[in-house]
Design a protein around this motif. Sequence first.
Motif, PDB file in Angstrom:
ATOM      1  N   GLY A  78       0.759   3.487   6.690  1.00 12.35           N
ATOM      2  CA  GLY A  78      -0.305   4.151   5.962  1.00 12.35           C
ATOM      3  C   GLY A  78      -1.477   3.257   5.631  1.00 12.35           C
ATOM      4  O   GLY A  78      -2.424   3.689   4.971  1.00 12.35           O
ATOM      5  N   GLY A  79      -1.441   2.015   6.071  1.00 12.12           N
ATOM      6  CA  GLY A  79      -2.514   1.074   5.776  1.00 12.12           C
ATOM      7  C   GLY A  79      -3.840   1.508   6.370  1.00 12.12           C
ATOM      8  O   GLY A  79      -3.891   1.987   7.504  1.00 12.12           O
ATOM      9  N   PHE A 131       6.288  -1.024  11.876  1.00 12.02           N
ATOM     10  CA  PHE A 131       5.867  -0.980  13.277  1.00 12.02           C
ATOM     11  C   PHE A 131       5.479  -2.370  13.764  1.00 12.02           C
ATOM     12  O   PHE A 131       5.898  -2.818  14.833  1.00 12.02           O
ATOM     13  CB  PHE A 131       4.699  -0.014  13.450  1.00 12.02           C
ATOM     14  CG  PHE A 131       4.133   0.025  14.847  1.00 12.02           C
ATOM     15  CD1 PHE A 131       4.910   0.445  15.920  1.00 12.02           C
ATOM     16  CD2 PHE A 131       2.825  -0.370  15.104  1.00 12.02           C
ATOM     17  CE1 PHE A 131       4.398   0.469  17.219  1.00 12.02           C
ATOM     18  CE2 PHE A 131       2.303  -0.350  16.383  1.00 12.02           C
ATOM     19  CZ  PHE A 131       3.098   0.073  17.444  1.00 12.02           C
ATOM     20  N   ILE A 132       4.672  -3.073  12.979  1.00 16.99           N
ATOM     21  CA  ILE A 132       4.257  -4.432  13.323  1.00 16.99           C
ATOM     22  C   ILE A 132       5.462  -5.374  13.388  1.00 16.99           C
ATOM     23  O   ILE A 132       5.522  -6.277  14.241  1.00 16.99           O
ATOM     24  CB  ILE A 132       3.220  -4.952  12.302  1.00 16.99           C
ATOM     25  CG1 ILE A 132       1.855  -4.318  12.572  1.00 16.99           C
ATOM     26  CG2 ILE A 132       3.090  -6.465  12.339  1.00 16.99           C
ATOM     27  CD1 ILE A 132       1.211  -4.729  13.885  1.00 16.99           C
ATOM     28  N   LEU A 133       6.443  -5.159  12.533  1.00 17.03           N
ATOM     29  CA  LEU A 133       7.634  -6.020  12.508  1.00 17.03           C
ATOM     30  C   LEU A 133       8.601  -5.703  13.644  1.00 17.03           C
ATOM     31  O   LEU A 133       9.578  -6.420  13.844  1.00 17.03           O
ATOM     32  CB  LEU A 133       8.356  -5.878  11.161  1.00 17.03           C
ATOM     33  CG  LEU A 133       7.597  -6.445   9.946  1.00 17.03           C
ATOM     34  CD1 LEU A 133       8.351  -6.114   8.660  1.00 17.03           C
ATOM     35  CD2 LEU A 133       7.411  -7.951  10.075  1.00 17.03           C
ATOM     36  N   GLY A 134       8.317  -4.622  14.388  1.00 15.78           N
ATOM     37  CA  GLY A 134       9.134  -4.328  15.567  1.00 15.78           C
ATOM     38  C   GLY A 134      10.279  -3.378  15.350  1.00 15.78           C
ATOM     39  O   GLY A 134      11.144  -3.240  16.216  1.00 15.78           O
ATOM     40  N   HIS A 135      10.319  -2.692  14.221  1.00 17.41           N
ATOM     41  CA  HIS A 135      11.387  -1.715  13.982  1.00 17.41           C
ATOM     42  C   HIS A 135      11.159  -0.468  14.841  1.00 17.41           C
ATOM     43  O   HIS A 135      10.031  -0.142  15.217  1.00 17.41           O
ATOM     44  CB  HIS A 135      11.442  -1.324  12.506  1.00 17.41           C
ATOM     45  CG  HIS A 135      11.861  -2.435  11.596  1.00 17.41           C
ATOM     46  ND1 HIS A 135      13.177  -2.694  11.277  1.00 17.41           N
ATOM     47  CD2 HIS A 135      11.129  -3.376  10.944  1.00 17.41           C
ATOM     48  CE1 HIS A 135      13.239  -3.732  10.459  1.00 17.41           C
ATOM     49  NE2 HIS A 135      12.010  -4.182  10.247  1.00 17.41           N
ATOM     50  N   ASN A 136      12.231   0.249  15.105  1.00 15.87           N
ATOM     51  CA  ASN A 136      12.121   1.505  15.841  1.00 15.87           C
ATOM     52  C   ASN A 136      11.644   2.592  14.891  1.00 15.87           C
ATOM     53  O   ASN A 136      12.421   3.143  14.118  1.00 15.87           O
ATOM     54  CB  ASN A 136      13.473   1.888  16.453  1.00 15.87           C
ATOM     55  CG  ASN A 136      13.386   3.170  17.273  1.00 15.87           C
ATOM     56  OD1 ASN A 136      12.302   3.728  17.474  1.00 15.87           O
ATOM     57  ND2 ASN A 136      14.520   3.642  17.748  1.00 15.87           N
ATOM     58  N   PHE A 170      -1.427  -5.877   6.712  1.00 17.73           N
ATOM     59  CA  PHE A 170      -0.222  -5.152   6.307  1.00 17.73           C
ATOM     60  C   PHE A 170       1.011  -5.813   6.945  1.00 17.73           C
ATOM     61  O   PHE A 170       1.638  -5.242   7.847  1.00 17.73           O
ATOM     62  CB  PHE A 170      -0.322  -3.673   6.711  1.00 17.73           C
ATOM     63  CG  PHE A 170      -1.616  -3.039   6.274  1.00 17.73           C
ATOM     64  CD1 PHE A 170      -1.863  -2.750   4.933  1.00 17.73           C
ATOM     65  CD2 PHE A 170      -2.616  -2.764   7.198  1.00 17.73           C
ATOM     66  CE1 PHE A 170      -3.062  -2.193   4.527  1.00 17.73           C
ATOM     67  CE2 PHE A 170      -3.829  -2.198   6.802  1.00 17.73           C
ATOM     68  CZ  PHE A 170      -4.049  -1.917   5.460  1.00 17.73           C
ATOM     69  N   PRO A 171       1.339  -7.023   6.523  1.00 20.08           N
ATOM     70  CA  PRO A 171       2.405  -7.803   7.164  1.00 20.08           C
ATOM     71  C   PRO A 171       3.799  -7.200   7.055  1.00 20.08           C
ATOM     72  O   PRO A 171       4.694  -7.581   7.800  1.00 20.08           O
ATOM     73  CB  PRO A 171       2.342  -9.148   6.426  1.00 20.08           C
ATOM     74  CG  PRO A 171       1.732  -8.819   5.101  1.00 20.08           C
ATOM     75  CD  PRO A 171       0.737  -7.735   5.381  1.00 20.08           C
ATOM     76  N   HIS A 172       3.991  -6.233   6.154  1.00 22.13           N
ATOM     77  CA  HIS A 172       5.314  -5.638   5.976  1.00 22.13           C
ATOM     78  C   HIS A 172       5.472  -4.301   6.711  1.00 22.13           C
ATOM     79  O   HIS A 172       6.485  -3.629   6.559  1.00 22.13           O
ATOM     80  CB  HIS A 172       5.608  -5.442   4.485  1.00 22.13           C
ATOM     81  CG  HIS A 172       5.540  -6.713   3.694  1.00 22.13           C
ATOM     82  ND1 HIS A 172       6.384  -7.784   3.936  1.00 22.13           N
ATOM     83  CD2 HIS A 172       4.705  -7.109   2.696  1.00 22.13           C
ATOM     84  CE1 HIS A 172       6.090  -8.782   3.110  1.00 22.13           C
ATOM     85  NE2 HIS A 172       5.070  -8.404   2.351  1.00 22.13           N
ATOM     86  N   MET A 176       0.842  -1.189   0.000  1.00 25.88           N
ATOM     87  CA  MET A 176       0.000   0.000   0.000  1.00 25.88           C
ATOM     88  C   MET A 176       0.877   1.238   0.000  1.00 25.88           C
ATOM     89  O   MET A 176       1.873   1.309   0.711  1.00 25.88           O
ATOM     90  CB  MET A 176      -0.879  -0.007   1.252  1.00 25.88           C
ATOM     91  CG  MET A 176      -1.545   1.323   1.543  1.00 25.88           C
ATOM     92  SD  MET A 176      -3.244   1.105   2.029  1.00 25.88           S
ATOM     93  CE  MET A 176      -3.781   2.795   1.946  1.00 25.88           C
ATOM     94  N   VAL A 177       0.491   2.258  -0.776  1.00 21.45           N
ATOM     95  CA  VAL A 177       1.249   3.500  -0.844  1.00 21.45           C
ATOM     96  C   VAL A 177       0.941   4.336   0.390  1.00 21.45           C
ATOM     97  O   VAL A 177      -0.213   4.524   0.764  1.00 21.45           O
ATOM     98  CB  VAL A 177       0.881   4.293  -2.115  1.00 21.45           C
ATOM     99  CG1 VAL A 177       1.628   5.614  -2.141  1.00 21.45           C
ATOM    100  CG2 VAL A 177       1.209   3.476  -3.358  1.00 21.45           C
TER     101      VAL A 177
END
Length: 207
Positions: free
Chosen positions: A54-55, A79-84, A74-76, A1-2
């Motif tokens: 932005g999802g 924030f969900i993946l745990g990045h700062n 929005f698996p990518h 998603m853009v």
Amino acid sequence: MVDRIPCIVKQLMKSEKARLQTFSSWPFTDPQDLAQAGFFCVRWSDLVQCFCCGGELSGSDLKDDAWKEHSRSFPHCFFILGHNVGNVPLQMDDEGYPEKGCPPCMKTLKERLSSFDDVQHPVDPKKLAEAGFYSTGKGEEVLCFSCGGGLENWKRQLDPFQQHAKHYPGCKFLATTKGQAFINNIQLHRHKRQKNSAAIIRNVASL
């Protein structure tokens, strides 16, 4: 998603408090759960949007856990993946401690561990202290020195870090110690562990 979030909105919505305030007239699922999962309400609509990726999702479609819906749709998302990504948890001061509540002395592992000296607890006191908890002296009650989150009714096999992440995912000490990816993973699977959990007593940060 853009990602179509204007830069100024994206910066503002890094704050969980700001995200939560956008749900003032939200008629659907728990807005606090949504704000913790990175969503804010898009004004004059039933849409929520992630401050990071932005999802967008419709409120009427959010029938499951917000973290799970975010991950599934929005698996990518970083924030969900745990990045700062600059997320600011609710009700934390500039140093990451509650605006009100916990004794400053409990910031040290040694002091937290010493709070268990005269307490019989089903969980190893060292593990509890390492996870940020100290004993209140009232049975099995413990509080986190950072977020003020309180838990009781412990079972011997429970992991303090997992319980901390399950009930108080916004804790800055927890994020620094274990990483956002650990917290998000616990949140994504928390319903599977619902029957094997400590009980919340209170959150000093909200007093």
